[in-house]
Design an enzyme around this catalytic site. Structure first.
Site, PDB file in Angstrom:
ATOM      1  N   HIS A 144      -5.687   2.858   1.057  1.00  0.00           N
ATOM      2  CA  HIS A 144      -4.951   4.028   1.556  1.00  0.00           C
ATOM      3  C   HIS A 144      -5.658   4.755   2.708  1.00  0.00           C
ATOM      4  O   HIS A 144      -5.058   5.095   3.714  1.00  0.00           O
ATOM      5  CB  HIS A 144      -4.706   5.035   0.431  1.00  0.00           C
ATOM      6  CG  HIS A 144      -4.136   4.434  -0.813  1.00  0.00           C
ATOM      7  ND1 HIS A 144      -3.219   3.422  -0.795  1.00  0.00           N
ATOM      8  CD2 HIS A 144      -4.348   4.713  -2.127  1.00  0.00           C
ATOM      9  CE1 HIS A 144      -2.886   3.099  -2.045  1.00  0.00           C
ATOM     10  NE2 HIS A 144      -3.567   3.866  -2.866  1.00  0.00           N
TER      11      HIS A 144
ATOM     12  N   ASP B 104       0.916  -1.136   0.000  1.00  0.00           N
ATOM     13  CA  ASP B 104       0.000   0.000   0.000  1.00  0.00           C
ATOM     14  C   ASP B 104       0.955   1.184   0.000  1.00  0.00           C
ATOM     15  O   ASP B 104       1.571   1.489   1.029  1.00  0.00           O
ATOM     16  CB  ASP B 104      -0.871   0.016   1.255  1.00  0.00           C
ATOM     17  CG  ASP B 104      -1.846   1.172   1.220  1.00  0.00           C
ATOM     18  OD1 ASP B 104      -1.419   2.285   0.861  1.00  0.00           O
ATOM     19  OD2 ASP B 104      -3.018   0.967   1.540  1.00  0.00           O
ATOM     20  N   HIS B 105       1.125   1.817  -1.138  1.00  0.00           N
ATOM     21  CA  HIS B 105       2.251   2.757  -1.228  1.00  0.00           C
ATOM     22  C   HIS B 105       2.098   3.941  -0.284  1.00  0.00           C
ATOM     23  O   HIS B 105       3.065   4.611   0.030  1.00  0.00           O
ATOM     24  CB  HIS B 105       2.512   3.187  -2.679  1.00  0.00           C
ATOM     25  CG  HIS B 105       1.561   4.217  -3.199  1.00  0.00           C
ATOM     26  ND1 HIS B 105       0.304   3.909  -3.629  1.00  0.00           N
ATOM     27  CD2 HIS B 105       1.682   5.557  -3.356  1.00  0.00           C
ATOM     28  CE1 HIS B 105      -0.299   5.026  -4.035  1.00  0.00           C
ATOM     29  NE2 HIS B 105       0.520   6.038  -3.881  1.00  0.00           N
TER      30      HIS B 105
HETATM   31  C1  BG6 Z   1      -3.270   4.697  -6.429  1.00  0.00           C
HETATM   32  C2  BG6 Z   1      -4.603   4.777  -7.104  1.00  0.00           C
HETATM   33  O1  BG6 Z   1      -3.240   3.639  -5.515  1.00  0.00           O
HETATM   34  O2  BG6 Z   1      -3.034   5.921  -5.740  1.00  0.00           O
HETATM   35  C3  BG6 Z   1      -4.685   5.957  -8.045  1.00  0.00           C
HETATM   36  O3  BG6 Z   1      -4.817   3.576  -7.835  1.00  0.00           O
HETATM   37  C4  BG6 Z   1      -4.292   7.230  -7.332  1.00  0.00           C
HETATM   38  O4  BG6 Z   1      -5.971   6.073  -8.606  1.00  0.00           O
HETATM   39  C5  BG6 Z   1      -2.988   7.056  -6.585  1.00  0.00           C
HETATM   40  O5  BG6 Z   1      -4.171   8.247  -8.301  1.00  0.00           O
HETATM   41  C6  BG6 Z   1      -2.689   8.263  -5.722  1.00  0.00           C
HETATM   42  O6  BG6 Z   1      -1.415   8.132  -5.180  1.00  0.00           O
HETATM   43  P1  BG6 Z   1      -0.545   9.385  -4.779  1.00  0.00           P
HETATM   44  O7  BG6 Z   1       0.701   8.818  -4.189  1.00  0.00           O
HETATM   45  O8  BG6 Z   1      -0.304  10.167  -6.029  1.00  0.00           O
HETATM   46  O9  BG6 Z   1      -1.358  10.174  -3.800  1.00  0.00           O
END
Ligand code: BG6
Length: 520
Positions: free
Chosen positions: A253, A190-191
């Protein structure tokens, strides 16, 4: 400078990194740059190899050229030292692979043996599946059947979200994976958990006497978590239309951020302790018992035509690969409760959406008002204290307090004191993927989601999905470039609150104390 950074780094144990989906967007935007940054900082030593895997034919040279280009575009370090680049690029090879055919995996196994010998790699394997999730199961079986798990070292599987589509499909997927890998060998990304400021939440909470004693329902009025994006669905209409904001952002997230904010302090810094605490929060989420409750507490929106900064934008249903009658939500706001001792009665407001006015991830913790004592009674309408954690794109925190305006009139004014991490000169914050790849290579699963967390999160959001299936009229439209359906405001107004402005765009009467150029 680069040497200095290198000397202080601890390199992860040498391994072969298999990048499935090596010609895809994630590899280009995130994974190659992350590997290069790790290498630059000495977190990858020389005993590693990266095998790019995808169906498309490509030579090693072409693959290295792709990697070079991606680094030029997306990496926080430049590949401008030719000798260093050549040394790094040597570790990259490419193999065209049909993932449905186990024979290709046998070939991969043979290639691996050569790489082990060439770079003195001690048999460690990291399989990174940047693939459509329906392929995770079969690729795992083929890894096993193709002999790729028969080595002395460790084997780890790193997978991207989404982990399933609902609890049932996630369970099936997990059953498949667990026929091949043990839970401790599975690293579910989950980045958001790799983001510097998300990891900082626990430090801010647990390392400061200011906050932890107040971190409960006696002192906190509500918590607001915003993950807003200006982008639409871009080229991902096909995926997104089946997913929507509930599955794309909330199940993972948003709930992970909520868990970091709400969890109890873990007793040790062991990965399982932190994950135990997070899963307790997820288990304490008050489930929605009926569609009526979902309607009351959750707002479901989809963007229609609109504009952002003067640029006209199409509605979601006009986007490429999106069903023109789609009822997929591109926006979600919810009021949720964590039913435990610490949080009983405190609403957590969550909102996320595409095509909103700004890109930001922020957590606002609103404290309860002090009792109006004699000194202040009747004279002042005191603004509540806020702690704002800014995750992205600006990183930092600020607190909003009340202070006396200099002068004889006894006026009280809100003051925001900011620690702006992104404004620090020379700070080159690692990208989430760097941290996560490095952690996976070291076997540290702290910032990866464990199966029970994933399952709990699905169980919670599945009830929302079910209610929406029953009641398609719950979808509300909002013009692209706006802050979502109007009902989102009512969600808080009903409780006597309002959304705090994000991005430091606070009301005009706030005085900012900060050395940062970002502060007003
Ligand atoms: C991803 C989603 O997990 O997170 C995308 O699939 C989204 O739809 C993205 O744009 C947002 O990540 P960040 O790091 O740019 O806030």
């Amino acid at each position: 400078m680069a040497d200095e950074i290198k000397q202080n780094a601890i390199a992860a144990a040498g391994a072969v990194y298999y990048l499935f989906g090596a010609t895809g967007d994630l590899a280009r935007r995130k994974l190659f740059p992350a590997l290069f940054s790790l290498y630059r900082e000495g977190k990858l030593a020389e005993d590693f190899a990266v095998v790019g895997l995808a169906r498309r034919p490509r030579t090693d040279e072409q693959f290295r050229a792709d990697v070079y280009e991606s680094i030029g575009e997306f990496c926080r370090y430049k590949a401008d030292d030719e000798a260093l680049w050549n040394k790094f690029a040597e570790h990259f090879v490419y193999m065209s692979l049909d993932i449905n055919n186990v024979d290709g995996f046998r070939e991969l196994s043979a290639l691996t043996k050569k790489l082990d010998a060439k770079f003195s790699i001690p048999g460690n394997r990291l399989f990174y599946l940047a693939l459509a999730p329906e392929l995770f199961g079969s690729v795992s079986f083929h890894l096993r059947d193709g002999g790729l798990l028969e080595s002395q070292g460790w084997k780890r599987l790193v997978i991207e979200k989404p982990f399933g589509y609902d609890l049932e499909s996630a369970r099936k997927l997990n059953e498949q994976l667990s026929q091949v890998f043990k839970e401790e060998e599975i690293f579910r990304i989950d980045h958001y958990l790799g983001k510097e400021m998300v990891q900082n939440i626990q430090v801010i909470r647990f390392a400061n006497a200011f906050f932890e004693p107040l971190w409960n329902n006696r002192h906190i009025a509500n918590v607001q978590i915003t993950l807003s994006e200006t982008v639409g669905v871009e080229e991902r209409g096909g995926y997104y239309d089946k997913s929507g904001a509930l599955r794309d952002m909330t199940q993972n997230h948003m709930l992970q951020m909520l868990a970091m904010i709400a969890m109890e302090p873990p007793s040790r810094l062991h990965p399982e302790d932190l994950r135990d605490e997070k899963v307790k929060v997820l288990r304490s989420l008050r489930p929605f018992e009926s569609s009526k409750e979902v309607n009351e507490h959750v707002v479901r929106g989809q963007y229609s035509e609109g504009s952002l900064k003067g640029k006209p934008l199409p509605g979601y249903r006009q986007e490429d690969s999106v069903n023109p009658n789609s009822t997929t939500e591109t926006y979600l706001a919810a009021r949720v409760f964590v039913d435990n001792f610490r949080w009983a009665g405190v609403p957590f407001y969550l909102r996320t959406g595409k095509r909103l006015p700004v890109k930001t991830t922020e957590v606002v913790v609103e404290f309860k008002n002090v009792p109006n004592n004699v000194m202040f009674a009747g004279h002042h309408d005191l603004a509540p204290n806020l702690l704002v954690i800014r995750v992205n794109p600006m990183e930092g925190i600020y607190i909003k307090i009340n202070a006396k305006k200099p002068g004889v009139d006894n006026v009280i004014q809100p003051v925001a004191m900011e620690f702006c991490q992104s404004c620090q000169v020379g700070l080159n914050t690692p990208e989430a993927y760097e941290r996560l790849i490095y952690d996976a290579a070291r076997g540290d699963s702290t910032y990866f989601t464990r199966w029970d967390e994933v399952a709990q999160a699905w169980a919670f959001v599945d009830r929302i999905a079910a209610a929406w299936r029953e009641n398609s009229s719950s979808l509300q439209f909002y013009p692209a470039g706006s802050w979502g359906p109007e009902r989102t405001e009512q969600l808080l107004a009903q409780d006597g609150f309002h959304w705090w402005p994000v991005n430091g765009q606070d009301e005009d009467n706030v005085i900012w104390i900060s050395g940062s150029p970002n502060a007003k």
